[in-house]
Write an enzyme that holds these catalytic residues in place. Structure first.
Site, PDB file in Angstrom:
ATOM      1  N   PRO A   1       0.787  -1.155  -0.104  1.00 32.92           N
ATOM      2  CA  PRO A   1      -0.099  -0.031  -0.092  1.00 32.92           C
ATOM      3  C   PRO A   1       0.872   1.362  -0.193  1.00 32.92           C
ATOM      4  CG  PRO A   1      -0.688  -1.601   1.662  1.00 32.92           C
ATOM      5  CD  PRO A   1       0.466  -1.949   1.137  1.00 32.92           C
ATOM      6  N   GLU A   2       0.550   2.036  -0.856  1.00 33.52           N
ATOM      7  CA  GLU A   2       1.285   3.334  -0.948  1.00 33.52           C
ATOM      8  C   GLU A   2       0.497   4.671  -0.550  1.00 33.52           C
ATOM      9  OE1 GLU A   2       4.371   3.768  -1.771  1.00 33.52           O
ATOM     10  OE2 GLU A   2       4.942   2.022  -3.057  1.00 33.52           O
TER      11      GLU A   2
END
Ligand SMILES: [Zn+2]
Length: 275
Positions: A2-3
């Site tokens: 997840p960014e």
């Protein structure tokens, strides 16, 4: 992984629903990256405040009668947070539950690199330690060409690696760094210190732009990522270079190249992106 856009989409998906809720129960599953730092049962009766984000961390303020503080959450490599009114019994990969009178906030994290950590404040204690060294937020108006240029100056590493380090600006993870460098027409191998002021200004704008578009699209499509409503994002569909090795550049039809920098894949157009 997840960014920043995925983390922000996650925050937006539950922040309004949980603000003002009262904690009924807190449950820990298997150990996460770091220990919680307090007994989960001491959260019972606490009131939840407005969730904010710093880099890829979420901060959930929690007020107890005698204690103020909050939970610092990180999704690690494969974590996802879901807020549901009627939750099922925890599965084997559900390692943190915060049951409130409004619903259940649950961390699902098969690889357990994620974390939920108690801190007495965002700017003190454990949170301050974990957040130290984070660069500026990309949507902060102070993040601009001069800021980026100053941060890159004196660094011999490639400009892509300087972006990935996250200590100048947060959020330019691998996908977004590749895309921003393409949009700015910059070869990812260029030494950071050699980037001119006008090109640094274009790169700052590109970083902000690519993250803004990912947010609008609901974050990238990643196998393990779903926001709190279980909706996968669609940004990867629109990538110019990321994941497109050998395919023609949309601008000049040159095949996109893949190289490895710092053990991560870099995708770029050798014609559009210049040293
Ligand atoms: Zn091209």
């Amino acid at each position: 992984m997840p960014e920043l856009p995925e983390v922000e989409v996650t925050r937006r998906s539950f922040a309004d629903a949980i603000e003002g809720a009262t904690v009924l129960q807190a449950r820990l599953g298997k150990p996460l990256r770091w220990p919680l730092g307090l007994a989960p049962e001491s959260l019972v009766g606490a009131r939840v405040g407005a969730a904010t984000r710093r880099g890829k961390y979420l901060w959930l303020p929690v007020s107890m009668p005698a204690v103020e503080g909050g939970l610092l959450l990180h999704l690690g490599m494969s974590g996802s947070l879901a807020f549901t009114v009627q939750a099922a019994a925890p599965g084997e990969h559900d390692h943190f539950d915060l049951q409130t009178d409004r619903g259940l906030l649950r961390l699902h994290d098969p690889r357990r690199f994620g974390a939920v950590v108690w801190s007495e404040g965002l700017n003190v204690g454990t949170a301050a330690k974990l957040l130290a060294g984070l660069g500026m937020e990309p949507f902060d108006p102070r993040f601009d060409g001069p800021h980026l240029h100053a941060g890159l100056s004196g660094r011999r590493v490639a400009v892509k690696l300087a972006l990935l380090a996250g200590d100048i600006v947060v959020g330019a993870g691998n996908i977004y760094a590749c895309e921003a460098l393409f949009l700015a027409g910059i070869d990812p191998r260029l030494p950071a210190a050699k980037l001119s002021r006008p090109r640094a200004a274009r790169l700052a704008q590109a970083v902000r732009g690519v993250l803004a578009r990912a947010l609008e699209a609901g974050g990238t499509t990643l196998r393990d990522f779903k926001d709190a409503h279980g909706v996968a994002g669609s940004f990867q569909m629109q990538a110019n270079v990321y994941g497109r090795e050998g395919q023609p550049c949309f601008t000049c039809h040159t095949p996109i190249r893949r190289i490895v920098q710092g053990a991560r894949s870099t995708f770029f157009c050798p014609t559009c992106q210049k040293r």
